[in-house]
Scaffold this active site. Structure first.
Site, short mmCIF file in Angstrom:
data_model
loop_
_atom_site.label_atom_id
_atom_site.label_comp_id
_atom_site.label_asym_id
_atom_site.label_seq_id
_atom_site.Cartn_x
_atom_site.Cartn_y
_atom_site.Cartn_z
N GLU A 121 -8.15 -10.47 5.02
CA GLU A 121 -7.22 -9.38 5.35
C GLU A 121 -6.67 -9.58 6.75
O GLU A 121 -7.44 -9.83 7.70
CB GLU A 121 -7.94 -8.02 5.28
CG GLU A 121 -8.51 -7.67 3.91
CD GLU A 121 -7.45 -7.11 2.96
OE1 GLU A 121 -6.31 -6.84 3.39
OE2 GLU A 121 -7.80 -6.94 1.75
N HIS A 150 -4.51 -11.37 1.97
CA HIS A 150 -3.93 -10.02 1.93
C HIS A 150 -3.58 -9.51 3.33
O HIS A 150 -3.87 -10.16 4.33
CB HIS A 150 -4.96 -9.05 1.32
CG HIS A 150 -5.15 -9.21 -0.14
ND1 HIS A 150 -4.64 -8.34 -1.06
CD2 HIS A 150 -5.79 -10.18 -0.84
CE1 HIS A 150 -4.97 -8.74 -2.28
NE2 HIS A 150 -5.67 -9.86 -2.18
N HIS A 158 -0.44 -8.49 -3.64
CA HIS A 158 0.25 -7.27 -3.20
C HIS A 158 1.51 -7.70 -2.44
O HIS A 158 1.42 -8.20 -1.32
CB HIS A 158 -0.68 -6.44 -2.31
CG HIS A 158 -1.91 -5.98 -3.03
ND1 HIS A 158 -3.15 -5.92 -2.45
CD2 HIS A 158 -2.06 -5.57 -4.31
CE1 HIS A 158 -4.02 -5.48 -3.35
NE2 HIS A 158 -3.39 -5.27 -4.49
N GLU A 211 2.55 -7.31 1.33
CA GLU A 211 1.71 -7.93 2.36
C GLU A 211 2.28 -9.32 2.69
O GLU A 211 1.68 -10.36 2.41
CB GLU A 211 0.26 -7.98 1.86
CG GLU A 211 -0.29 -6.56 1.67
CD GLU A 211 -1.54 -6.48 0.81
OE1 GLU A 211 -1.95 -5.35 0.48
OE2 GLU A 211 -2.10 -7.53 0.45
ZN LIG Z 1 -3.74 -6.47 -0.57
#
Ligand SMILES: [Zn+2]
Length: 375
Positions: A336, A260, A167, A170
């Site tokens: 994350e 992420h 992504h 990010e």
């Molecule tokens: Zn992500």
């Protein structure tokens, strides 16, 4: 002096609706290809220094993760080197903030940007280390190189993978990569030296260079969310996943970290693969060991808060970690980091930052060392 808003540069994203009134500069975030996602913004304002300006992102409540704006603070810089936080208010569907810049030019972003030029510098710097090989796995839809770094001996017993920035918005994920790679390539680091006796590391520092340059939150140039493509990638829609997956099948995988950022949750956490068909209590124990050891190594990481655990047998194999954990019967985890700050270890001036992401990347080398005998 007139006010000017511009985002026509690497990673830039904003539409200016009106900027004639310094007390109400009206902005909108542009959607990714496919029009499904938007939240990343990055733009420049040129205006007379030493005056007050109020900027308003009017489509904030229509963004992909509106909860991301609660207690969020803007990231800003006057020199593109020092990025710090600025208070923002999320009200009536808009995100607004007031700035009194010390310079005639000032940048604003969702998180500290990670430009493609810095990616090339990271590849070059790492390539210069003795036991490192660089491979271009192929090209993306926009024609960019998909870069793979290999650290250590390819015949080593363990193949340890890590990928970041599926992504593209990010950006903390690629800052994390700087710390991770620095830890692995420091010849004075006894942990890395010991790890490299039994493991070779495969690292993709940027899985989505097209989305990164285009200023997207979540998709590649074809509008594909790469972290939903792992069960059936194609060269037409998701060459980034197709090429990396192909290489993983060639090398094998004994451990994978997919890095992420999360828009809403103000925590560092790991999402595991409890929903896969081949899950066992032994695999849960190893996953917990890694998480608990990382928490002890770096207090910015925690294990209490995260995503709800997927019920047994309900895994989505389009997600990288689930696909790898099932296909290679190995630990695969999604790390994350927050866009906001960590609730338990906050930083008033910087919030969660590029520097803290780098340090967490470095801690992850140590955390892998702490479980390497169990892989
Ligand atoms: Zn992500």
């Amino acid at each position: 002096m007139t006010i000017s808003i511009n985002s026509c540069f690497d990673g830039g994203n904003i539409d200016c609706i009106a900027c004639d009134n310094p007390n109400n500069i009206r902005l909108k975030i542009k959607p990714d290809a496919g029009h499904e996602f938007f939240q990343w913004f990055y733009f420049r304002m040129t205006a007379k220094a030493g005056q007050s300006y109020t900027l308003r992102i009017e489509n904030a409540s229509d963004s992909s993760y509106p909860k991301g704006w609660d207690n969020y603070r803007i990231v800003t810089s006057c020199n593109q080197q020092d990025w710090f936080r600025l208070p923002a208010e999320y009200d009536n569907g808009s995100l607004s903030f007031t700035v009194n810049p010390v310079s005639d030019v000032v940048w604003f972003a969702y998180f500290t940007p990670y430009p493609m030029q810095r990616h090339h510098q990271l590849i070059a710097k790492t390539a210069a280390v003795a036991n490192v090989a660089v491979r271009s796995l192929g090209t993306t839809l926009d024609g960019r190189s998909l870069d793979l770094l290999r650290i250590g001996n390819p015949d080593a017993r363990l193949k340890i993978w890590s990928i970041a920035r599926q992504h593209p918005g990010e950006t903390m994920a690629q800052w994390w990569m700087e710390g991770y790679l620095a830890g692995l390539t420091d010849s004075n680091n006894a942990v890395a030296r010991e790890l490299l006796k039994s493991a070779v590391f495969y690292v993709v520092p940027n899985m989505n260079p097209d989305g990164s340059v285009r200023g997207y939150l979540r998709t590649n140039a074809a509008g594909c969310n790469l972290n939903r493509e792992w069960d059936s990638p194609s060269m037409e829609k998701s060459p980034e996943v197709y090429l990396v997956r192909q290489k993983m099948h060639e090398t094998g995988v004994d451990f994978n970290l997919d890095v992420h950022g999360d828009e809403a949750l103000p925590y560092n956490f790991i999402a595991g693969t409890e929903g896969i068909n081949s899950w066992t209590p032994q695999r849960l124990a190893l996953q917990n060991k890694f998480k608990n050891n990382l928490q002890r190594l770096n207090p910015d990481f925690q294990t209490e808060i995260g995503y709800p655990v997927t019920p047994a047998g309900a895994a989505n194999y389009g997600i990288c970690s689930n696909y790898i954990a099932e296909r290679f019967t190995c630990p695969a985890m999604t790390l994350e980091m927050p866009f906001k700050d960590t609730v338990d270890t906050p930083d008033v001036r910087f919030g969660w930052s590029a520097r803290r992401s780098v340090l967490l990347g470095r801690s992850c080398v140590d955390a892998i060392y702490s479980v390497v005998d169990f892989l």
